[in-house]
Scaffold this motif. Structure first.
Motif, PDB file in Angstrom:
ATOM      1  N   LEU A  41       0.819  -1.170   0.070  1.00 17.71           N
ATOM      2  CA  LEU A  41       0.014   0.203  -0.071  1.00 17.71           C
ATOM      3  C   LEU A  41       0.707   1.182   0.032  1.00 17.71           C
ATOM      4  CD1 LEU A  41      -2.399  -1.064   2.724  1.00 17.71           C
ATOM      5  CD2 LEU A  41      -2.789  -1.243   0.199  1.00 17.71           C
ATOM      6  N   SER A  42       0.340   2.233  -0.550  1.00 22.66           N
ATOM      7  CA  SER A  42       0.923   3.453  -0.561  1.00 22.66           C
ATOM      8  C   SER A  42       0.079   4.497   0.150  1.00 22.66           C
ATOM      9  CB  SER A  42       1.316   4.416  -1.737  1.00 22.66           C
ATOM     10  OG  SER A  42       2.414   3.529  -2.702  1.00 22.66           O
ATOM     11  N   LEU A  43       0.416   5.014   1.482  1.00 21.08           N
ATOM     12  CA  LEU A  43      -0.297   5.633   2.299  1.00 21.08           C
ATOM     13  C   LEU A  43       0.071   7.087   2.460  1.00 21.08           C
ATOM     14  CD1 LEU A  43      -0.572   2.803   5.151  1.00 21.08           C
ATOM     15  CD2 LEU A  43      -2.022   3.107   3.309  1.00 21.08           C
ATOM     16  N   GLU A 132       5.433   3.920   2.028  1.00 18.90           N
ATOM     17  CA  GLU A 132       5.073   2.621   1.521  1.00 18.90           C
ATOM     18  C   GLU A 132       4.917   1.496   2.608  1.00 18.90           C
ATOM     19  OE1 GLU A 132       7.200  -0.250  -1.148  1.00 18.90           O
ATOM     20  OE2 GLU A 132       6.181   1.011  -2.597  1.00 18.90           O
ATOM     21  N   ARG A 133       3.739   0.826   2.673  1.00 14.26           N
ATOM     22  CA  ARG A 133       3.382  -0.447   3.562  1.00 14.26           C
ATOM     23  C   ARG A 133       3.534  -1.689   3.002  1.00 14.26           C
ATOM     24  NH1 ARG A 133      -0.686   0.390   8.419  1.00 14.26           N
ATOM     25  NH2 ARG A 133       1.359   1.265   9.266  1.00 14.26           N
ATOM     26  N   VAL A 148       3.780  -5.399   9.818  1.00 15.91           N
ATOM     27  CA  VAL A 148       3.777  -4.389   8.317  1.00 15.91           C
ATOM     28  C   VAL A 148       5.198  -3.856   8.501  1.00 15.91           C
ATOM     29  CG1 VAL A 148       1.481  -3.856   8.389  1.00 15.91           C
ATOM     30  CG2 VAL A 148       2.874  -2.235   9.709  1.00 15.91           C
ATOM     31  N   CYS A 149       5.676  -3.273   7.329  1.00 15.57           N
ATOM     32  CA  CYS A 149       6.763  -2.934   7.159  1.00 15.57           C
ATOM     33  C   CYS A 149       6.814  -1.526   6.356  1.00 15.57           C
ATOM     34  CB  CYS A 149       8.095  -3.660   6.417  1.00 15.57           C
ATOM     35  SG  CYS A 149       9.574  -2.680   6.089  1.00 15.57           S
ATOM     36  N   ILE A 163      10.939   7.509   8.065  1.00 13.12           N
ATOM     37  CA  ILE A 163      10.097   6.382   8.668  1.00 13.12           C
ATOM     38  C   ILE A 163      10.707   5.080   7.946  1.00 13.12           C
ATOM     39  CG2 ILE A 163       8.025   5.047   8.425  1.00 13.12           C
ATOM     40  CD1 ILE A 163       6.426   7.775   8.106  1.00 13.12           C
ATOM     41  N   CYS A 164      11.185   4.108   9.009  1.00 18.60           N
ATOM     42  CA  CYS A 164      11.638   2.843   8.573  1.00 18.60           C
ATOM     43  C   CYS A 164      11.499   1.910   9.644  1.00 18.60           C
ATOM     44  CB  CYS A 164      13.122   3.050   8.044  1.00 18.60           C
ATOM     45  SG  CYS A 164      13.595   1.412   7.118  1.00 18.60           S
TER      46      CYS A 164
END
Length: 315
Positions: A41-43, A132-133, A148-149, A163-164
């Motif tokens: 997913l793109s969030l 991106e998830r 989730v990553c 965010i990582c």
């Protein structure tokens, strides 16, 4: 309302492929129903607050998430304290547009300081997250979790922060499964426990403040003291990497020394080894020491084993 219980893990970008391969491998080798990789997913998330951070100070986060042309309004409030984990009240609603619908908050158990809704007239978008998830559904013998990553950025007028991270969220079953699976993962990929949410990252860009746990009273028992020093250790670890300041190693090592005095012998020995490792790395070039430390599996495994023990004691 749902109660969200998750374990968050820091991850360096160079290890993203290793994490994905590990989780893909678990799903490929399993014949368990429901265990599989989900679509990536793109969030985008827009977070709202007042200029004086009324929601943050009241212990609430308000956001709108855009995913696959759908809009979701979410409220999260502080829940019960769970050592090294996030336990929060969470409410979600689908929206027709990207505009807030504050009438829906009538369903929310608002913190006392926010119940008069006076703050609602002063809301502004204070920061956003774009990431991106990757998603995996993991099933163990007695539990189901979503792993989730996330990789991307928190941005605001005051700057940006990377965010990582990994999040292990319990969907069904025993809380112990989160630590058991996290330890299995940490044996393969270097990760560290994190207490800092994406919302806290956004707030920190404006105020530049590092949030520490409340210090226990002088009559606190050994478990309460251990919980406090454990969370101080985690806060300093994340802050050291966020600020890229190895000078924070000194208070970080102090928190580990204090934590050791509250732990059983087996865990004391594990932290003795961590302290020895940190001392050795102080002799390294300042430009590479933080990268080297974040790539060591030993650190994250120690964090997880202490957190596991504390949750067994306080659960």
């Amino acid at each position: 309302m749902a109660t969200e219980l998750e374990l968050k893990l820091m991850l360096q970008p160079e290890h993203l492929t290793s994490v994905s391969d590990f989780l893909d491998g678990i799903c490929a080798q399993s014949e368990i129903d429901g265990q599989s990789r989900q679509p990536t997913l793109s969030l985008m998330n827009a977070y709202f607050d007042t200029d004086t951070a009324s929601l943050m100070q009241g212990g609430m986060a308000l956001r709108i998430r855009a995913v696959n042309s759908q809009f979701i309004q979410t409220v999260k409030t502080r829940g019960s304290n769970r050592v090294g984990m996030h336990a929060r009240g969470e409410w979600e609603w689908f929206l027709p547009t990207d505009r807030l619908d504050l009438s829906l908050l009538s369903e929310v158990i608002l913190p006392e300081s926010l119940q008069d809704m006076a703050w609602s007239r002063e809301l502004v978008e204070v920061y956003r997250t774009d990431f991106e998830r990757q998603v995996w559904n993991i099933v163990t013998e007695d539990s189901k979790m979503e792993v989730v990553c996330d990789q991307g950025w928190v941005t605001s007028p005051y700057g940006k922060d990377a965010i990582c991270e990994l999040e292990l969220e319990l969907k069904e079953g025993q809380e112990a499964a989160l630590y058991q699976f996290a330890l299995q993962l940490a044996e393969q990929v270097p990760v560290q426990v994190s207490l800092v949410s994406k919302a806290q990252k956004g707030v920190r860009l404006k105020y530049g403040q590092i949030e520490f746990p409340d210090q226990p009273s002088y009559i606190a028992n050994q478990t309460e003291l251990a919980s406090y020093w454990y969370e101080v250790w985690l806060v300093y670890w994340e802050a050291m990497h966020f600020m890229q300041d190895e000078a924070l190693m000194q208070p970080l090592r102090h928190s580990i020394s204090q934590l050791k005095t509250c732990l059983p012998n087996e865990l004391m020995q594990i932290l003795d080894n961590v302290e020895h490792t940190l001392e050795q790395h102080l002799r390294m070039d300042e430009e590479v020491v933080l990268t080297k430390l974040a790539s060591m599996k030993q650190i994250g495994i120690a964090m997880l084993k202490v957190g596991q023990w504390l949750n067994q004691k306080t659960g």
